[in-house]
Scaffold this motif. Structure first.
Motif, PDB file in Angstrom:
ATOM      1  N   THR A   1       9.438  26.099   1.408  1.00 35.53           N
ATOM      2  CA  THR A   1       8.431  25.588   2.339  1.00 35.53           C
ATOM      3  C   THR A   1       9.066  24.573   3.277  1.00 35.53           C
ATOM      4  O   THR A   1       9.657  23.591   2.819  1.00 35.53           O
ATOM      5  CB  THR A   1       7.262  24.929   1.581  1.00 35.53           C
ATOM      6  OG1 THR A   1       6.677  25.864   0.667  1.00 35.53           O
ATOM      7  CG2 THR A   1       6.195  24.448   2.554  1.00 35.53           C
ATOM      8  N   VAL A   2       8.950  24.817   4.571  1.00 39.15           N
ATOM      9  CA  VAL A   2       9.380  23.865   5.593  1.00 39.15           C
ATOM     10  C   VAL A   2       8.137  23.182   6.135  1.00 39.15           C
ATOM     11  O   VAL A   2       7.138  23.850   6.441  1.00 39.15           O
ATOM     12  CB  VAL A   2      10.145  24.568   6.735  1.00 39.15           C
ATOM     13  CG1 VAL A   2      10.598  23.554   7.778  1.00 39.15           C
ATOM     14  CG2 VAL A   2      11.340  25.331   6.183  1.00 39.15           C
ATOM     15  N   LYS A   3       8.169  21.850   6.256  1.00 40.41           N
ATOM     16  CA  LYS A   3       6.962  21.132   6.655  1.00 40.41           C
ATOM     17  C   LYS A   3       7.289  20.014   7.637  1.00 40.41           C
ATOM     18  O   LYS A   3       8.399  19.491   7.676  1.00 40.41           O
ATOM     19  CB  LYS A   3       6.263  20.548   5.427  1.00 40.41           C
ATOM     20  CG  LYS A   3       7.136  19.610   4.608  1.00 40.41           C
ATOM     21  CD  LYS A   3       6.418  19.147   3.348  1.00 40.41           C
ATOM     22  CE  LYS A   3       7.282  18.165   2.550  1.00 40.41           C
ATOM     23  NZ  LYS A   3       6.597  17.700   1.322  1.00 40.41           N
ATOM     24  N   ALA A   4       6.280  19.633   8.431  1.00 41.81           N
ATOM     25  CA  ALA A   4       6.399  18.530   9.376  1.00 41.81           C
ATOM     26  C   ALA A   4       5.014  17.961   9.627  1.00 41.81           C
ATOM     27  O   ALA A   4       4.011  18.679   9.562  1.00 41.81           O
ATOM     28  CB  ALA A   4       7.033  19.000  10.689  1.00 41.81           C
ATOM     29  N   GLY A   5       4.950  16.656   9.902  1.00 37.38           N
ATOM     30  CA  GLY A   5       3.650  16.056  10.144  1.00 37.38           C
ATOM     31  C   GLY A   5       3.750  14.586  10.462  1.00 37.38           C
ATOM     32  O   GLY A   5       4.821  14.060  10.792  1.00 37.38           O
ATOM     33  N   VAL A   6       2.627  13.900  10.352  1.00 39.01           N
ATOM     34  CA  VAL A   6       2.545  12.458  10.586  1.00 39.01           C
ATOM     35  C   VAL A   6       1.866  11.817   9.380  1.00 39.01           C
ATOM     36  O   VAL A   6       1.067  12.449   8.685  1.00 39.01           O
ATOM     37  CB  VAL A   6       1.758  12.127  11.875  1.00 39.01           C
ATOM     38  CG1 VAL A   6       2.503  12.621  13.095  1.00 39.01           C
ATOM     39  CG2 VAL A   6       0.352  12.717  11.828  1.00 39.01           C
ATOM     40  N   GLY A   7       2.203  10.550   9.127  1.00 41.26           N
ATOM     41  CA  GLY A   7       1.631   9.842   7.992  1.00 41.26           C
ATOM     42  C   GLY A   7       1.303   8.406   8.345  1.00 41.26           C
ATOM     43  O   GLY A   7       1.671   7.903   9.415  1.00 41.26           O
ATOM     44  N   TYR A   8       0.617   7.739   7.411  1.00 39.66           N
ATOM     45  CA  TYR A   8       0.206   6.360   7.642  1.00 39.66           C
ATOM     46  C   TYR A   8       0.102   5.637   6.303  1.00 39.66           C
ATOM     47  O   TYR A   8      -0.402   6.197   5.318  1.00 39.66           O
ATOM     48  CB  TYR A   8      -1.156   6.333   8.352  1.00 39.66           C
ATOM     49  CG  TYR A   8      -1.557   4.965   8.843  1.00 39.66           C
ATOM     50  CD1 TYR A   8      -1.091   4.474  10.051  1.00 39.66           C
ATOM     51  CD2 TYR A   8      -2.405   4.153   8.086  1.00 39.66           C
ATOM     52  CE1 TYR A   8      -1.452   3.216  10.514  1.00 39.66           C
ATOM     53  CE2 TYR A   8      -2.774   2.897   8.533  1.00 39.66           C
ATOM     54  CZ  TYR A   8      -2.293   2.431   9.746  1.00 39.66           C
ATOM     55  OH  TYR A   8      -2.656   1.186  10.190  1.00 39.66           O
ATOM     56  N   TYR A   9       0.615   4.398   6.280  1.00 37.32           N
ATOM     57  CA  TYR A   9       0.485   3.574   5.086  1.00 37.32           C
ATOM     58  C   TYR A   9      -0.934   3.005   5.020  1.00 37.32           C
ATOM     59  O   TYR A   9      -1.322   2.173   5.843  1.00 37.32           O
ATOM     60  CB  TYR A   9       1.484   2.417   5.109  1.00 37.32           C
ATOM     61  CG  TYR A   9       2.895   2.798   4.754  1.00 37.32           C
ATOM     62  CD1 TYR A   9       3.259   3.030   3.425  1.00 37.32           C
ATOM     63  CD2 TYR A   9       3.868   2.921   5.735  1.00 37.32           C
ATOM     64  CE1 TYR A   9       4.557   3.374   3.092  1.00 37.32           C
ATOM     65  CE2 TYR A   9       5.171   3.263   5.409  1.00 37.32           C
ATOM     66  CZ  TYR A   9       5.505   3.486   4.092  1.00 37.32           C
ATOM     67  OH  TYR A   9       6.793   3.832   3.768  1.00 37.32           O
ATOM     68  N   LEU A  10      -1.711   3.427   4.032  1.00 41.30           N
ATOM     69  CA  LEU A  10      -3.043   2.876   3.829  1.00 41.30           C
ATOM     70  C   LEU A  10      -2.946   1.506   3.161  1.00 41.30           C
ATOM     71  O   LEU A  10      -3.740   0.605   3.447  1.00 41.30           O
ATOM     72  CB  LEU A  10      -3.884   3.814   2.954  1.00 41.30           C
ATOM     73  CG  LEU A  10      -4.032   5.240   3.498  1.00 41.30           C
ATOM     74  CD1 LEU A  10      -4.779   6.109   2.491  1.00 41.30           C
ATOM     75  CD2 LEU A  10      -4.745   5.244   4.847  1.00 41.30           C
ATOM     76  N   ILE A  11      -1.991   1.362   2.254  1.00 43.83           N
ATOM     77  CA  ILE A  11      -1.698   0.095   1.592  1.00 43.83           C
ATOM     78  C   ILE A  11      -0.185  -0.050   1.563  1.00 43.83           C
ATOM     79  O   ILE A  11       0.530   0.897   1.237  1.00 43.83           O
ATOM     80  CB  ILE A  11      -2.240   0.063   0.147  1.00 43.83           C
ATOM     81  CG1 ILE A  11      -3.748   0.322   0.115  1.00 43.83           C
ATOM     82  CG2 ILE A  11      -1.935  -1.275  -0.520  1.00 43.83           C
ATOM     83  CD1 ILE A  11      -4.306   0.474  -1.295  1.00 43.83           C
ATOM     84  N   ARG A  12       0.309  -1.249   1.891  1.00 45.39           N
ATOM     85  CA  ARG A  12       1.753  -1.479   1.843  1.00 45.39           C
ATOM     86  C   ARG A  12       2.003  -2.946   1.534  1.00 45.39           C
ATOM     87  O   ARG A  12       1.779  -3.813   2.372  1.00 45.39           O
ATOM     88  CB  ARG A  12       2.408  -1.107   3.173  1.00 45.39           C
ATOM     89  CG  ARG A  12       3.938  -1.063   3.122  1.00 45.39           C
ATOM     90  CD  ARG A  12       4.510  -0.763   4.486  1.00 45.39           C
ATOM     91  NE  ARG A  12       5.944  -0.529   4.435  1.00 45.39           N
ATOM     92  CZ  ARG A  12       6.716  -0.395   5.518  1.00 45.39           C
ATOM     93  NH1 ARG A  12       6.185  -0.473   6.734  1.00 45.39           N
ATOM     94  NH2 ARG A  12       8.008  -0.188   5.391  1.00 45.39           N
ATOM     95  N   SER A  13       2.431  -3.220   0.306  1.00 41.45           N
ATOM     96  CA  SER A  13       2.735  -4.585  -0.105  1.00 41.45           C
ATOM     97  C   SER A  13       4.064  -4.580  -0.840  1.00 41.45           C
ATOM     98  O   SER A  13       4.700  -3.537  -0.988  1.00 41.45           O
ATOM     99  CB  SER A  13       1.619  -5.137  -1.006  1.00 41.45           C
ATOM    100  OG  SER A  13       1.644  -4.531  -2.285  1.00 41.45           O
ATOM    101  N   ASN A  14       4.491  -5.764  -1.332  1.00 40.06           N
ATOM    102  CA  ASN A  14       5.744  -5.804  -2.075  1.00 40.06           C
ATOM    103  C   ASN A  14       5.557  -5.454  -3.547  1.00 40.06           C
ATOM    104  O   ASN A  14       6.469  -5.630  -4.344  1.00 40.06           O
ATOM    105  CB  ASN A  14       6.421  -7.167  -1.921  1.00 40.06           C
ATOM    106  CG  ASN A  14       5.459  -8.303  -2.170  1.00 40.06           C
ATOM    107  OD1 ASN A  14       4.767  -8.315  -3.189  1.00 40.06           O
ATOM    108  ND2 ASN A  14       5.408  -9.269  -1.271  1.00 40.06           N
ATOM    109  N   LYS A  15       4.357  -4.968  -3.903  1.00 45.64           N
ATOM    110  CA  LYS A  15       4.099  -4.519  -5.271  1.00 45.64           C
ATOM    111  C   LYS A  15       3.781  -3.031  -5.344  1.00 45.64           C
ATOM    112  O   LYS A  15       4.050  -2.384  -6.346  1.00 45.64           O
ATOM    113  CB  LYS A  15       2.946  -5.312  -5.884  1.00 45.64           C
ATOM    114  CG  LYS A  15       3.248  -6.785  -6.122  1.00 45.64           C
ATOM    115  CD  LYS A  15       2.066  -7.481  -6.757  1.00 45.64           C
ATOM    116  CE  LYS A  15       2.392  -8.953  -7.019  1.00 45.64           C
ATOM    117  NZ  LYS A  15       3.416  -9.100  -8.064  1.00 45.64           N
TER     118      LYS A  15
END
Length: 341
Positions: free
Chosen positions: A216-230
């Motif tokens: 499977t070859v794939k491509a797209g866009v993403g987004y961090y819904l939560i991003r912390s140092n934990k």
């Protein structure tokens, strides 16, 4: 004579640069002040170097009260912003820092910083390699299951790359051996804020489902819904193309275009525990009504000397497989591994 002067100047600049780099200060919550060169901070761990040791040191981010660095660093905060500049510790305000850029000074809380990268970080400092293996035996029918897995990842300033491989084999008396292999490569690139573009290649081979190979070859866009140092949680959408080859009574081979939707959750600072879960769905455009779902989760416990034990569960679902086989396949395994970072 001119060559000697140039050589002495270069030596002087190198010495001054080295001294400045080693003057970064790390203030810990127990009152210690560590002096060295800050290399990076990722996933709740700060890496720094000193001039009296050959090996980099690591310290948990939650055990740090403040840091000071006059060199230019790349600093990411949990709201998706990126800053280039130095950092100064506010002595009378624990956990408060000032990021000094060319245009302004920004005051942030220590817990708001999710990643730090030094311009001078070496390539090898950004590479993480892990390998693990498992073995289970049963006297009844002489059942034996072996597993082996490996992963390598690299984190650049904007790029992230990972490659993995996982194999599980089962043999027992009077039954054909079962072999399941999967793996792939994934790329992500930060574009702005918490957004990213992604791409990759996945493959799966499973004798239980008579699947010779699905790529499977794939491509797209993403987004961090939560991003912390934990922890972090991200979601993404995109498109994919899959090529399948089955081994039944007659060999079946078919390609199809699919949509892509997925989410990933990773909690990497639960003491010595870390938990990861990933869910990916592939609704088919070529065969309307067909869905494929891949689910992968693991729980890892860190041991001394960079060893770990891991419990993992993988489930694959296909609503309309091309041949008459089970729609579901899953693997649960325990393994012992070692990680280099």
């Amino acid at each position: 004579m001119q060559h000697i002067k140039i050589s002495l100047l270069i030596l002087f600049l190198f010495t001054v640069t080295s001294i400045v780099a080693q003057n970064d200060k790390i203030y810990t919550s127990n009152g210690d002040v560590l002096v060295g060169e800050i290399k990076s901070m990722q996933r709740g761990v700060l890496v720094y170097d000193t001039d009296y040791a050959d090996k980099d040191f690591q310290i948990e981010w939650e055990g740090i009260e403040g840091i000071s660095c006059s060199r230019s660093l790349i600093i990411y905060t949990e709201d998706g912003k990126k800053y280039n500049g130095g950092i100064q510790f506010i002595a009378d305000e624990p956990k408060k820092l000032i990021i000094q850029t060319l245009d302004e000074n920004i005051t942030v809380n220590l817990d708001e910083i999710v990643e730090i990268t030094s311009f001078k970080s070496k390539f090898i400092d950004r590479v993480i390699i892990s390998i693990d293996a498992g073995l289970s035996l049963s006297k009844a029918n002489n059942v034996r299951q072996t597993s082996a897995a490996g992963k390598i990842s690299y984190r650049g300033i904007k790029w992230y790359f990972s490659a993995r491989f996982n194999n599980v084999g089962t043999t027992q008396d009077d039954v054909d051996p079962i072999d399941r292999s999967e793996g792939g490569m994934n790329f992500t690139r930060d574009i702005f804020g918490n957004a990213m573009v992604l791409g990759g290649l996945e493959f799966l081979s499973n004798s239980e489902q008579m699947l010779d190979l699905r790529s499977t070859v794939k491509a797209g866009v993403g987004y961090y819904l939560i991003r912390s140092n934990k922890l972090y949680m991200q979601a993404g959408i995109g498109i994919a193309f899959s090529q399948e080859k089955y081994d039944g009574i007659e060999k079946t081979k078919q390609g199809s275009f699919e949509g892509l939707g997925g989410t990933e959750f990773n909690a990497y600072d639960i003491g010595d525990l870390s938990f990861q879960m990933k869910l990916t769905t592939y609704p088919s455009f070529s065969e309307w009504g067909r869905w494929r779902i891949d689910f992968d989760t693991s729980l890892k416990y860190d041991l001394p000397l960079d060893f770990y034990v891991k419990l993992s569960y993988v489930h694959n679902f296909d609503s309309e497989p091309l041949v008459e086989v089970s729609k579901n396949d899953y693997v649960f395994k325990t393994s012992l591994g070692w990680e280099w970072d």
